[in-house]
Design an enzyme around this catalytic site. Structure first.
Site, PDB file in Angstrom:
ATOM      1  N   LYS B  46      17.547  73.703  29.926  1.00 24.79           N
ATOM      2  CA  LYS B  46      16.813  74.755  29.234  1.00 24.79           C
ATOM      3  C   LYS B  46      17.846  75.595  28.473  1.00 24.79           C
ATOM      4  O   LYS B  46      18.974  75.777  28.957  1.00 24.79           O
ATOM      5  CB  LYS B  46      16.095  75.609  30.287  1.00 24.79           C
ATOM      6  CG  LYS B  46      15.383  76.840  29.771  1.00 24.79           C
ATOM      7  CD  LYS B  46      14.051  76.519  29.133  1.00 24.79           C
ATOM      8  CE  LYS B  46      13.515  77.696  28.299  1.00 24.79           C
ATOM      9  NZ  LYS B  46      12.806  77.265  27.092  1.00 24.79           N
ATOM     10  N   GLY B  73       9.444  81.631  24.380  1.00 26.12           N
ATOM     11  CA  GLY B  73      10.325  82.747  24.063  1.00 26.12           C
ATOM     12  C   GLY B  73      11.682  82.611  24.718  1.00 26.12           C
ATOM     13  O   GLY B  73      12.350  83.591  25.025  1.00 26.12           O
ATOM     14  N   LEU B  74      12.080  81.371  24.939  1.00 26.47           N
ATOM     15  CA  LEU B  74      13.438  81.081  25.430  1.00 26.47           C
ATOM     16  C   LEU B  74      13.768  81.752  26.766  1.00 26.47           C
ATOM     17  O   LEU B  74      14.920  82.101  27.030  1.00 26.47           O
ATOM     18  CB  LEU B  74      14.468  81.443  24.350  1.00 26.47           C
ATOM     19  CG  LEU B  74      14.364  80.584  23.083  1.00 26.47           C
ATOM     20  CD1 LEU B  74      15.133  81.219  21.944  1.00 26.47           C
ATOM     21  CD2 LEU B  74      14.874  79.169  23.323  1.00 26.47           C
ATOM     22  N   ASN B 100      22.457  73.495  26.674  1.00 26.46           N
ATOM     23  CA  ASN B 100      21.901  73.980  25.410  1.00 26.46           C
ATOM     24  C   ASN B 100      22.078  75.498  25.363  1.00 26.46           C
ATOM     25  O   ASN B 100      21.765  76.202  26.320  1.00 26.46           O
ATOM     26  CB  ASN B 100      20.413  73.601  25.352  1.00 26.46           C
ATOM     27  CG  ASN B 100      19.707  74.085  24.097  1.00 26.46           C
ATOM     28  OD1 ASN B 100      19.443  75.269  23.931  1.00 26.46           O
ATOM     29  ND2 ASN B 100      19.382  73.152  23.211  1.00 26.46           N
ATOM     30  N   ASN B 128      21.495  75.349  19.772  1.00 23.87           N
ATOM     31  CA  ASN B 128      20.161  75.515  19.187  1.00 23.87           C
ATOM     32  C   ASN B 128      20.261  76.542  18.059  1.00 23.87           C
ATOM     33  O   ASN B 128      20.383  77.730  18.319  1.00 23.87           O
ATOM     34  CB  ASN B 128      19.199  75.979  20.283  1.00 23.87           C
ATOM     35  CG  ASN B 128      17.816  76.275  19.737  1.00 23.87           C
ATOM     36  OD1 ASN B 128      17.537  76.053  18.555  1.00 23.87           O
ATOM     37  ND2 ASN B 128      16.940  76.778  20.587  1.00 23.87           N
ATOM     38  N   CYS B 131      17.131  79.686  15.832  1.00 25.65           N
ATOM     39  CA  CYS B 131      16.875  80.993  16.425  1.00 25.65           C
ATOM     40  C   CYS B 131      17.047  82.049  15.361  1.00 25.65           C
ATOM     41  O   CYS B 131      17.883  81.920  14.478  1.00 25.65           O
ATOM     42  CB  CYS B 131      17.866  81.266  17.550  1.00 25.65           C
ATOM     43  SG  CYS B 131      17.653  80.152  18.906  1.00 25.65           S
ATOM     44  N   LYS B 166      21.798  71.232  17.100  1.00 23.28           N
ATOM     45  CA  LYS B 166      20.378  70.851  17.096  1.00 23.28           C
ATOM     46  C   LYS B 166      19.687  71.492  15.909  1.00 23.28           C
ATOM     47  O   LYS B 166      19.614  72.720  15.800  1.00 23.28           O
ATOM     48  CB  LYS B 166      19.730  71.302  18.400  1.00 23.28           C
ATOM     49  CG  LYS B 166      18.266  70.905  18.506  1.00 23.28           C
ATOM     50  CD  LYS B 166      17.761  71.044  19.921  1.00 23.28           C
ATOM     51  CE  LYS B 166      16.303  70.672  20.023  1.00 23.28           C
ATOM     52  NZ  LYS B 166      15.808  70.847  21.408  1.00 23.28           N
ATOM     53  N   GLY B 245       8.333  63.794  19.708  1.00 25.71           N
ATOM     54  CA  GLY B 245       7.144  62.983  19.969  1.00 25.71           C
ATOM     55  C   GLY B 245       7.411  61.663  20.652  1.00 25.71           C
ATOM     56  O   GLY B 245       6.548  60.796  20.664  1.00 25.71           O
ATOM     57  N   THR B 267       8.285  66.824  25.335  1.00 26.26           N
ATOM     58  CA  THR B 267       6.944  67.079  25.864  1.00 26.26           C
ATOM     59  C   THR B 267       6.434  65.986  26.795  1.00 26.26           C
ATOM     60  O   THR B 267       5.699  66.263  27.745  1.00 26.26           O
ATOM     61  CB  THR B 267       5.988  67.257  24.667  1.00 26.26           C
ATOM     62  OG1 THR B 267       6.487  68.330  23.860  1.00 26.26           O
ATOM     63  CG2 THR B 267       4.576  67.583  25.112  1.00 26.26           C
TER      64      THR B 267
END
Ligand SMILES: Cc1cc2nc3c(=O)[nH]c(=O)nc-3n(C[C@H](O)[C@H](O)[C@H](O)COP(=O)(O)OP(=O)(O)OC[C@H]3O[C@@H](n4cnc5c(N)ncnc54)[C@H](O)[C@@H]3O)c2cc1C
Ligand SMILES: Cc1cc2nc3c(=O)[nH]c(=O)nc-3n(C[C@H](O)[C@H](O)[C@H](O)COP(=O)(O)OP(=O)(O)OC[C@H]3O[C@@H](n4cnc5c(N)ncnc54)[C@H](O)[C@@H]3O)c2cc1C
Ligand SMILES: Cc1cc2nc3c(=O)[nH]c(=O)nc-3n(C[C@H](O)[C@H](O)[C@H](O)COP(=O)(O)O)c2cc1C
Ligand SMILES: Cc1cc2nc3c(=O)[nH]c(=O)nc-3n(C[C@H](O)[C@H](O)[C@H](O)COP(=O)(O)O)c2cc1C
Ligand code: FES
Ligand code: FES
Lengths: 272, 307, 307, 272
Positions: B46, B73-74, B100, B128, B131, B166, B245, B267
Site C-alpha cells: 500500500k 485517499g491513500l 510504494n 506514485n 498525487c 508509476k 484490469g 482489483t
C-alpha cells in the site's frame, strides 16, 4: 476462512424481493460459521458485470450447507436471487468477527436481539444456532421491525424458537403486522424495565444510530453489526472503514475495517 | 519447464513477472492465509507516506460497469510503523518487497526515499506520481513531464534502491512523461494508475464517493492500459511493468506481448485473493504449452501486423 | 407533463435532451424502421469529411469488458453525397439534424463549415476535434487547447450555424481545452469522444484491430465521462452535452444532474436501436414521478455533498 | 425486421460445445425468416458483460418458433449456450439478405450446398425450409465438412432430407467420418462433372476463399455467406464491412456492409 466454488441446493422466495438460498459448503466452512459472520458471494468468474463479490450474513448452517437471505436492491443481489438449484456460486468465508460468543452465551442477563429489515439475517443466525444445537433461549427477546408484513420474513422458523424460550415482538412501519412504529421503540420500552439487558442489533444505519442513543440514555451496553459497502471483505481494500473511538490516537478516533475488525462493534465505540 | 525469471530493473531479477498492485494487496501479510506470497515475483505495498494518513471520509468505493471507483485517499500507517510492524513479517514470509511511496511535495518523496535507502528486505521503490503536488497548487506531478522528471531526479539523489516510476493515465501524452522520467533516472516504469472518474446516486442527487471523484480500476480500463503499455514500451529502453484490469493469466500474457516485462494484479485480488498466484501458474502452463523456454522470448513478441 | 425542452446553444431549443452520438446512428434513416426519429431532440450524423473516406482496413470492432473498441477510420460518404442523398430523406422524416464534421487540417474544417452554412435542414454543426492534425505532424487538435481554439475560430468565421465542439477525453486537462474553445467562439460543448485503447489476440500474437489502436466506448467509460462533464460544466458558461456509456434513462439523468444540458446516446443504439427513444420516455416518466415541471430545474441540480 | 424479448423453448446439446436452441417468436418474425438470414441475440439487458448482441443464422423455423445452432467460442456464445427452457433472450431480426430465392428455387440446374463447420447452420436453413414446406430437393447436393465426427451436427435431421432428394457427402479433417480432407475437395470434384451447378457456401474464411478459387477455375457461379464481426447487425456501425468489387468506384472496389448488403454475396464479387 475458505475459498471454494459450490452450488445452490435450493432457492425459496420469501417475499416479492427476498430470497433464501441454501448452498452446499465444506465441513470446514461450517465448523467456522458463527452468529454474525458473513460470506462474500460471487457468480460466474468469467463475466465481469457485476465485478465484485457481495457480502451476506450467514443466517443458518448445518454440517455441509449454509443459508443466506438476500434482498434485491441492485444488480448483484438480483443476479444471485435468480440462481436456481445447481447454480454455481463462488464463496469466500466465513468472514468477520461475529457476535462475541461469551456475551451471547452468558445466561445471567436478558438478551435483547434487535433486527431492522434485512438485519434479521444476521440476528436470526444466533436464534437458529441455538435452535439447531438445542440450546435454550430463555431470557432472549427478539425485537423485529420491517417496513410491512410482507418484509417480515422467516416468521415460521423464528416462531419455532419460542419453544426454546424466545420472546418475539414484531413491529412494522405501516402497522400491517404487530405494532406500528420503529423497532427501537420496542427496545427503548423494554430496556427501561430491564436496563441490565445486553443488546445485539443489526439493521439500517439510522436504526443503529437510534439503538446507540437508546443504549446511551439507559446506560446499557450492546453490540451493533454494520453493513458498510465492501470491495474485498478481508481487510485489504480499506473501502469499508468506519470511524470508531480509539484510546491510542491523539484525535480520540481512528478508522476500523468493518470486514475484519467488525462487522460487530461495541455500540458505544462507533462514531457515525 | 519454462524459465519465468524477468529483470524488472537493472540487477533486479524476479522469479516470475507477477507482482501485486499497490493499494490492492494491503501490506502483504493479509494474503498469507490464502497462498504462499513468496511465490510471487514481488509484492508492492500500500502507498506509504512519511506520516500516517487517515484517508477520505464517507463512501470510499462503488462499483461501475466492469470496474470500480475508489477514493480511499491513500490511507496508510506511515513509513515508521511499516518498518517496525510490517516489514519484519514480510521478511519472515520471504516475500520480495517493493515499497510504494507518495507525498504532498517533492521533499516528502525525497525524505521517504532517504529513509528507505539501505533497509534490508526492500528490493525497490515504486514512486506514485499520480498525487496532487501541494506546492504547485494541487496539479498532479504525473500530468506534467517536467514536474515528474524533477520529482524522480530528487528521489534518485536520495537512494541507491532501484526506482520504478508509476505513471498516471490521465494525460494527453503518456510517452512524453515516460521519456522524461527515464531521462531523470528512473530504472523502470509501471503503468497505469487509475483513471479519474465519478459516480452519482441519481435518487439522492449526490455524488456517491465522499471525495466526489475517484480512481477507476478493473477490467473496464484494460484496453486503455494495454494501449499505453504498448506505446511506452516502444518508446523507452527501461523495463515497463503493465497494470490495469488484469484478472487472468491470459490478460497478463497480453501485456507481456505488448512489451511489459512484468505485470501487477490489482482489483482482481479483491474478487479472489488467490488471483495473483493463479496467474503465475496460468502463465507457466500457457508458455509450456507453447513450447516457450524462456519468458523473455515471449515478452514484446507481438507481431506488428493486426489479424 | 414535464417540459423537456432544452436550449443546447443560444437559440437552439430542442424538444428534449436526447441526441444520438455521431458514428452510432448512421445517417439517421437507418433507424426510421424502429421508431419515429423526429421524436428525438436531434440526431447527429456520422462524421462527414470533404471527400468520401473508405475508412480502415482489417478488423474494425472488438468487444472489451463492458465496452467496445472501434477503428472504423471515419468512413463516410462525404459531404456532397450527404447533402444530395441523405439530408432530403432526413428532412422528410422531420428529424432535427446536427452535422458532425472532421478534417485533416484546419482548412478542411473551414471548407466544410462554409459549405454547410445556410443549408436548410441543418440545425447545428458538431466539430470533432479528436482527429490527427496532418499539418502538425499528426498530433490531435483536441489535445492542445491552443490548437483546438484556433480550429474553432477558423470554423466560426465560415458559418453562422451554432457550433458544438466535441472534446477528446485523452487529455491531461479537459477543462483547459473546454475554456479555450469557449473563448474561441464555440456555442456549446459535447463530451466525451472515445478513450484511446487497444486489444490483443493472445493466441495469434497480434493486435486485433486493423488500425492497432481504437476508440473505447460503452458503459466502461461512463465514470470517466461523468467526471469530465461535471468538471467542464462547472468551468464554462456555455451548454454542455454529455456523452459516454449512456444506455438508460437513469444514466442520462445522472449526466443532467452533473450539469449536462443534453446527452448523446452512442454504443447503446447498436445493442437496441430503440434505446434513444426509450430514454426520452424514461426521462419523462422519472421527472414526472419526481413532480418536476421543467427539466431545466433538474439540470445541474446535483447536491455538492456526497452521500 | 422485429425487436422483441422472448424465451427459450428448449436447449439441446449437439456436441460437447455445440447447442441447438429453440426460441419462441412472433408470427411476423417467422413470416420474414428465410434461408441465410440471421438474428442478433442478447441476454439480460441490465448486465453489460457481454455488451453487444451476437449474430446467429436462423437455422430452422415454424409458425411461432425458430432455432439457432450455437458453437461456444467465447463468452457471448458460452452464455447463450447455458440458457435453459424459459431463459430470457432479446431478439433483433430477421436480418440480412439471405440466399437469393430465385437461384435457390430454380430447379433447372444442380444445386451444390457447401458447409464448413458451423456454416452448416446457414446452409441447413435451406434444407429444412424445403423439408418443412414439403418441397423437393432433387438435384441438391450437400457437401459438409467439419473438424471431426463430433462436430458433424444435425446428422439425423439432414438425413431426413434425403427422402426429398438431397444427396449428402460428408468429409472430416481427421477422417473420423466420411472421407478425410477438406470440403472444397468434394466440391471441386463434383463441379468438374457438373460445371453448370450453382454453389451456395458458408464456413470459415479460408474455406470460402478456396470455394472462390474453385468456382473461378471451373467458371461456375455461386454465392458465399460471410460471418464478419458485427456490432449492430443493421447497417449503422460500419464494423462489419467487406471489400467487394464495384463498377461505380474508380478503384474498382468499395466496402459493403455484410449485415445489410450481405451476409450472402456473389462469390466472385468478394475481395478477401
Ligand atoms: C457484512 C454484511 C452483511 C450483509 N448481509 C446481508 C444479508 O444477509 N442480506 C442482504 O440482503 N443484504 C446483506 N448485506 C447488504 C448486501 O451486501 C447489499 O445489499 C448488496 O451488496 C448490494 O449489492 P447489489 O449489487 O444488489 O447492489 P448495488 O447495485 O451494488 O447497489 C444498490 C443499492 O444498494 C446500496 N448499497 C450497495 N452496497 C451497500 C452496502 N454494503 N451497504 C449499504 N448500501 C449498499 C447502493 O448505494 C445502491 O443504492 C450485507 C452487507 C454487509 C456489509
Ligand atoms: C451473419 C452471421 C451468422 C452467424 N451464424 C452463426 C451460427 O449460426 N452459429 C454459430 O455458432 N456462429 C455463428 N456466427 C458466429 C458467431 O456470431 C460468433 O461465434 C459469436 O458472435 C462469437 O461471440 P462470443 O462472444 O462467443 O466470442 P468472442 O468472445 O466475441 O470471440 C471469441 C473468438 O471468436 C472470434 N470472433 C468473434 N466474433 C467473430 C465473428 N463474427 N467472426 C469471426 N470470428 C469471430 C474472436 O476473434 C475470438 O477469437 C455467425 C456470425 C455472423 C456474422
Ligand atoms: C482500492 C485501491 C487502492 C489503491 N491504492 C493505491 C496506492 O496507494 N498507490 C498506488 O500507486 N496505486 C494505488 N491503486 C492503484 C492500483 O495499484 C492500480 O494501479 C490500479 O488499480 C489499476 O490496476 P487494476 O485495474 O488491476 O486494479 C489503488 C487501487 C485501488 C483499487
Ligand atoms: C463505431 C463508432 C463510430 C464512431 N464514429 C464517430 C464519428 O464519426 N465522429 C465522432 O465525433 N464520434 C464518433 N464516435 C464516438 C461517439 O460519437 C461517442 O462519442 C462515443 O462512442 C462515446 O459514447 P458511447 O459510450 O455512448 O458510445 C464513434 C463511436 C463508435 C462506437
Ligand atoms: S472490505 Fe476491503 S478492507 Fe473491508
Ligand atoms: S454490423 Fe454494424 S454495420 Fe454491419
Amino acid at each position: 476462512m475458505y475459498l471454494f466454488n459450490t452450488e445452490i441446493v435450493c432457492n425459496q422466495k420469501l417475499s416479492p424481493n427476498i430470497f433464501r438460498l441454501r448452498l452446499k459448503a465444506t465441513k470446514d466452512f461450517c465448523r467456522e460459521a458463527a452468529p454474525g459472520k458473513f460470506v462474500m458471494l460471487g457468480t460466474d468468474d468469467s463475466l465481469f458485470d457485476p465485478l465484485l463479490r457481495r457480502p451476506f450474513g450467514i443466517c443458518r448452517w448445518g454440517e455441509d450447507w449454509f443459508e443466506v437471505v438476500i434482498k434485491i436492491v441492485g444488480k448483484g443481489s438480483c443476479q444471485l436471487s435468480r440462481l436456481e438449484s445447481g447454480g454455481a456460486v463462488a464463496i469466500h468465508g466465513p468472514l468477520g468477527n461475529g457476535y462475541p460468543k461469551d456475551q451471547l452465551e452468558s445466561v445471567q442477563k436478558p438478551l435483547f436481539l434487535v433486527a431492522g429489515g434485512m438485519g434479521i439475517a444476521s440476528i436470526a443466525s444466533h436464534i437458529f444456532s441455538a435452535l439447531d444445537s438445542k440450546q435454550s433461549l430463555a431470557g432472549t427477546f427478539l425485537f423485529y421491525g420491517a417496513a410491512s408484513y410482507s418484509e417480515l420474513i422467516l416468521r415460521n422458523e423464528l416462531t419455532a424458537a419460542t419453544a426454546i424460550g424466545l420472546h418475539i415482538h414484531t413491529i412494522t412501519d405501516d402497522g400491517s403486522c404487530g405494532r406500528q412504529g420503529l423497532v427501537t421503540q420496542l427496545l427503548a420500552t423494554e430496556l427501561q424495565n430491564q436496563p441490565q439487558g445486553r443488546v445485539f442489533a443489526c439493521g439500517p444505519e439510522p436504526m443503529l444510530k437510534s439503538v446507540q442513543n437508546v443504549l446511551q440514555k439507559v446506560g446499557s451496553e450492546g453490540y451493533i453489526s454494520l453493513e458498510n459497502r465492501m470491495a474485498c471483505g478481508f481487510g485489504v481494500c480499506l473501502g469499508c472503514v468506519q470511524t470508531v473511538l480509539s484510546e491510542d490516537s491523539k484525535s480520540g478516533v481512528e478508522t476500523a475495517k468493518v470486514c475484519t475488525q467488525g462487522p460487530v462493534f461495541p455500540a458505544q465505540e462507533v462514531v457515525f | 519447464m519454462v524459465d519465468l525469471k524477468v529483470e524488472i530493473a537493472p540487477g533486479v531479477i524476479l522469479k516470475n513477472p507477477v507482482l501485486t498492485a499497490s493499494g490492492t494487496f494491503g501490506y502483504g501479510r493479509e494474503y498469507a492465509p490464502y497462498f504462499d506470497i513468496s511465490k510471487l515475483g514481488a509484492i508492492i505495498t500500500k502507498g506509504l507516506s512519511l506520516q500516517p494518513k487517515t484517508g477520505n471520509p464517507g463512501v470510499r468505493i462503488t462499483e461501475t460497469a466492469c470496474g470500480m471507483l475508489n477514493a480511499i485517499g491513500l490511507e496508510n500507517i506511515g513509513v515508521e510503523r511499516f518498518l517496525a510492524d510490517e516489514l519484519p513479517i514480510l521478511r519472515k514470509l520471504k516475500a520480495v518487497v517493493i515499497v510504494n511511496i507518495f507525498g504532498n511535495n517533492q521533499s516528502d518523496y525525497a525524505a521517504l526515499a532517504a529513509k528507505l535507502d539501505g533497509i534490508a528486505g526492500i528490493t525497490a521503490l515504486e514512486i506514485n506520481i499520480s498525487c496532487p503536488n501541494v506546492k504547485a497548487g494541487g496539479i498532479q506531478f504525473g500530468t506534467d513531464p517536467q514536474a515528474a522528471a524533477k520529482l524522480v531526479a530528487a528521489v534518485r539523489k536520495e537512494t541507491s534502491l532501484p526506482l520504478i516510476t508509476k505513471l498516471s493515465p490521465n494525460v494527453s501524452d503518456i510517452v512524453a512523461v515516460a521519456k522524461a522520467v527515464e531521462e531523470a533516472g528512473s530504472d523502470s516504469l509501471s503503468l497505469i494508475n487509475t483513471l479519474l472518474g465519478m459516480a452519482i446516486d441519481l435518487d439522492q442527487k449526490r455524488p456517491i464517493l465522499g471525495n466526489v471523484t475517484g480512481g477507476l480500476s478493473g477490467p473496464a480500463i484494460k484496453p486503455v492500459a494495454l494501449r499505453m503499455v504498448y506505446q511506452v514500451a516502444q518508446a523507452v529502453s527501461i523495463p515497463v511493468i503493465g497494470i490495469g484490469g488484469i484478472v487472468s493469466a491470459r490478460d497478463a500474457l497480453e501485456f507481456l506481448l505488448a512489451g511489459a516485462t512484468a505485470i501487477e494484479v490489482g482489483t482482481a485480488s479483491f474478487i479472489n485473493p488467490q488471483t495473483a498466484s493463479k496467474i503465475v501458474e496460468g502463465i507457466e502452463n500457457y508458455l509450456d504449452d507453447q513450447g516457450c523456454d524462456r519468458i523473455t522470448d515471449f515478452i514484446g513478441s507481438l507481431e506488428k501486423n493486426p489479424i
